[in-house]
Write an enzyme that holds these catalytic residues in place. Structure first.
Site, PDB file in Angstrom:
ATOM      1  N   ARG A  18       0.826  -1.236   0.000  1.00 53.97           N
ATOM      2  CA  ARG A  18       0.000   0.000   0.000  1.00 53.97           C
ATOM      3  C   ARG A  18       0.848   1.269   0.000  1.00 53.97           C
ATOM      4  NH1 ARG A  18      -3.281  -3.044   3.748  1.00 53.97           N
ATOM      5  NH2 ARG A  18      -5.033  -3.911   2.584  1.00 53.97           N
TER       6      ARG A  18
ATOM      7  N   LYS B 111       4.105  11.706 -10.551  1.00 51.82           N
ATOM      8  CA  LYS B 111       3.275  10.913 -11.464  1.00 51.82           C
ATOM      9  C   LYS B 111       3.973   9.581 -11.697  1.00 51.82           C
ATOM     10  CE  LYS B 111       0.662  14.206 -14.240  1.00 51.82           C
ATOM     11  NZ  LYS B 111       0.481  14.777 -15.599  1.00 51.82           N
TER      12      LYS B 111
ATOM     13  N   GLU C  54      11.582  19.284 -23.531  1.00 52.55           N
ATOM     14  CA  GLU C  54      10.869  19.578 -22.274  1.00 52.55           C
ATOM     15  C   GLU C  54      11.417  20.862 -21.648  1.00 52.55           C
ATOM     16  OE1 GLU C  54       8.213  18.041 -21.052  1.00 52.55           O
ATOM     17  OE2 GLU C  54       8.226  16.000 -21.850  1.00 52.55           O
TER      18      GLU C  54
ATOM     19  N   LYS D  36       8.552  23.512 -12.519  1.00 51.14           N
ATOM     20  CA  LYS D  36       7.718  22.325 -12.278  1.00 51.14           C
ATOM     21  C   LYS D  36       7.256  22.302 -10.827  1.00 51.14           C
ATOM     22  CE  LYS D  36       6.581  17.747 -13.104  1.00 51.14           C
ATOM     23  NZ  LYS D  36       6.663  16.583 -13.930  1.00 51.14           N
TER      24      LYS D  36
ATOM     25  N   GLU E 290      -3.403  17.497 -10.598  1.00 45.25           N
ATOM     26  CA  GLU E 290      -3.803  17.959 -11.937  1.00 45.25           C
ATOM     27  C   GLU E 290      -5.304  18.174 -12.084  1.00 45.25           C
ATOM     28  OE1 GLU E 290      -1.364  16.411 -15.214  1.00 45.25           O
ATOM     29  OE2 GLU E 290      -3.168  16.534 -16.446  1.00 45.25           O
TER      30      GLU E 290
ATOM     31  N   ARG F  59      -1.845  22.325 -13.265  1.00 44.93           N
ATOM     32  CA  ARG F  59      -0.775  21.373 -13.594  1.00 44.93           C
ATOM     33  C   ARG F  59      -0.849  20.937 -15.059  1.00 44.93           C
ATOM     34  NH1 ARG F  59       1.866  16.365 -10.175  1.00 44.93           N
ATOM     35  NH2 ARG F  59       3.185  15.638 -11.887  1.00 44.93           N
TER      36      ARG F  59
ATOM     37  N   ASN G  70       1.487  19.837 -19.664  1.00 44.86           N
ATOM     38  CA  ASN G  70       1.250  18.927 -20.793  1.00 44.86           C
ATOM     39  C   ASN G  70       1.287  19.660 -22.133  1.00 44.86           C
ATOM     40  OD1 ASN G  70       0.831  16.794 -18.986  1.00 44.86           O
ATOM     41  ND2 ASN G  70      -1.322  17.343 -18.742  1.00 44.86           N
TER      42      ASN G  70
ATOM     43  N   HIS H 159       1.813  17.895 -25.379  1.00 46.60           N
ATOM     44  CA  HIS H 159       1.726  16.454 -25.105  1.00 46.60           C
ATOM     45  C   HIS H 159       0.510  15.786 -25.750  1.00 46.60           C
ATOM     46  CE1 HIS H 159       5.000  17.267 -22.431  1.00 46.60           C
ATOM     47  NE2 HIS H 159       5.026  16.033 -21.953  1.00 46.60           N
TER      48      HIS H 159
ATOM     49  N   HIS I 123       1.381  12.696 -27.887  1.00 47.33           N
ATOM     50  CA  HIS I 123       0.929  11.323 -27.640  1.00 47.33           C
ATOM     51  C   HIS I 123       0.285  10.725 -28.888  1.00 47.33           C
ATOM     52  CE1 HIS I 123       0.800  11.705 -22.949  1.00 47.33           C
ATOM     53  NE2 HIS I 123       2.013  11.676 -23.446  1.00 47.33           N
TER      54      HIS I 123
ATOM     55  N   HIS J 271      10.016  10.371 -27.098  1.00 47.41           N
ATOM     56  CA  HIS J 271       8.945  11.156 -26.471  1.00 47.41           C
ATOM     57  C   HIS J 271       9.167  12.674 -26.685  1.00 47.41           C
ATOM     58  CE1 HIS J 271       5.897  12.333 -23.615  1.00 47.41           C
ATOM     59  NE2 HIS J 271       6.782  12.996 -22.897  1.00 47.41           N
TER      60      HIS J 271
HETATM   61  N1  GLY Z   1       4.768  15.519 -17.066  1.00 52.60           N
HETATM   62  C1  GLY Z   1       3.741  16.386 -16.672  1.00 52.60           C
HETATM   63  C2  GLY Z   1       3.458  16.392 -15.220  1.00 52.60           C
HETATM   64  O1  GLY Z   1       4.239  15.877 -14.445  1.00 52.60           O
HETATM   65  O2  GLY Z   1       2.424  16.870 -14.809  1.00 52.60           O
END
Ligand code: GLY
Length: 363
Positions: free
Chosen positions: A125, A147, A189, A233, A243, A247, A251, A254, A258, A271
């Site tokens: 957990r 994330k 990035e 960040k 998010e 946040r 992206n 992105h 994607h 990427h």
């Molecule tokens: N890679 C985008 C974020 O961490 O929110």
């Protein structure tokens, strides 16, 4: 010594990112400072290539300092970022006797970090984990912010959790062994941070002398851009860990990135390369909506291309683009949401972009 510490302020989940050339050689000392004592078992997760470069060295440090550490190597590549690899990690965690007080260390790029983080989020957990990113992309993005995920056959990162690391240690020396193409992909990035929030960083990257120093992997310059990227960040994540709002600006590029990764096959574009094309598409949509100028779009394109990043949109089918976009995690209440630039250093989130505005860029 040029050592930087960046706090990610998240209440009782707050942690520091430590950035220093050569920090890997002092890892035992750094771990002790944050409470990782010798009684606590450590499972290092990496891949073969990174392990040959840094993993064995790390394990030797652990052995010499009487830490109880074990290393598990996952196979490299996006296709192994899946539930099967996760099960293998759980098997090793069980055999090694990883308990609630144990720690996972992710040593590698974004794939290693995401899978290891998700293993740490779910084993017993949730146990603590530490990120030691070795690619530029994972240093400036995926290692910070909590994330964690594995892919589902139907989409990237669909199975995951928010689980913040206990600490992040970044050694820019590890970039010296990174293939140039991957370094450039990480620069996408970094440029992203410039466009979304940090005009000064964008302008720093435009200067020829700085670019040359970065391409030549000069530590001082690397530390400068990694530090700026992580500060942005951290600022964004600390306002919106899960998010729900702001946040999402991380992206930028992105959604279409994607789509490109998915439709062109993972592997054709890295990427960061797909994100670079995605940023160009977002920039073009912003022109259609009258949000920024042609000159700003050209500046972004020029900067991306000057770090050898692709911007040309590949030939992909409109219907497929729509299908992938609708399956993306960023769709909310059935509406697609796009991060679009309003100028260099400023973006916003829009859910009113007509399909026709972007489908014209595809065949
Ligand atoms: N890679 C985008 C974020 O961490 O929110």
């Amino acid at each position: 010594m040029n050592k930087k510490k960046i706090l990610v302020p998240l209440g009782d989940k707050s942690y520091e990112v430590t950035l220093e050339a050569g920090i890997l050689d002092n890892i035992c000392e750094e771990l002790l400072k944050i409470g990782i004592t010798k009684k606590r078992k450590i499972l290092v997760i990496s891949n073969e290539e990174i392990s040959n470069l840094y993993g064995e060295k790390l394990l030797n440090y652990f052995k010499d300092n009487n830490f109880q550490a074990h290393i598990f190597l996952i196979k490299p590549g996006e296709s192994y970022k899946n539930l099967k690899t996760l099960t293998e990690i759980y098997d090793v965690a069980f055999e090694f006797g990883l308990d609630r007080n144990s720690v996972i260390i992710a040593l590698g790029g974004g794939i290693v970090g995401d899978v290891s983080g998700f293993a740490a989020a779910t084993w017993l957990r949730g146990i603590e984990y530490i990120q030691i990113p070795t690619t530029l992309l994972s240093m400036v993005d995926s290692s910070v912010g909590g994330k964690t995920a594995v892919n589902h056959p139907k989409g990237k990162n669909l199975i995951g959790a928010f689980h913040q690391p206990k600490a992040v240690f970044i050694d820019p020396e590890t970039l010296k062994s990174l293939p140039k193409r991957e370094f450039n992909a990480g620069m996408a990035e970094v440029i992203k941070y410039g466009v979304i929030q940090d005009k000064k960083l964008f302008e720093f990257l435009e200067i020829e002398n700085n670019k040359n120093a970065l391409i030549n992997l000069t530590n001082e310059y690397l530390i400068e851009i990694i530090n700026s990227s992580i500060k942005t960040k951290s600022f964004i994540v600390s306002q919106d860990e899960h998010e729900k709002g702001i946040r999402a600006i991380l992206n930028y590029g992105h959604s279409f990135g994607h789509v490109i990764e998915n439709l062109c096959g993972y592997g054709k574009y890295l990427h960061g390369e797909a994100i670079s094309i995605g940023m160009n598409i977002a920039g073009k949509i912003a022109i259609e909506k009258g949000l920024w100028s042609q000159e700003e779009l050209e500046k972004q394109k020029h900067l991306l291309e000057s770090y050898d990043l692709p911007t040309e949109i590949p030939k992909i089918n409109k219907e497929d683009v729509l299908t992938i976009l609708m399956g993306d995690k960023k769709v909310r209440d059935g509406k697609m949401r796009f991060v679009l630039p309003k100028g260099i250093g400023e973006v916003d989130i829009y859910d009113d972009v007509e399909d026709s505005l972007f489908l014209k860029f595809f065949s």
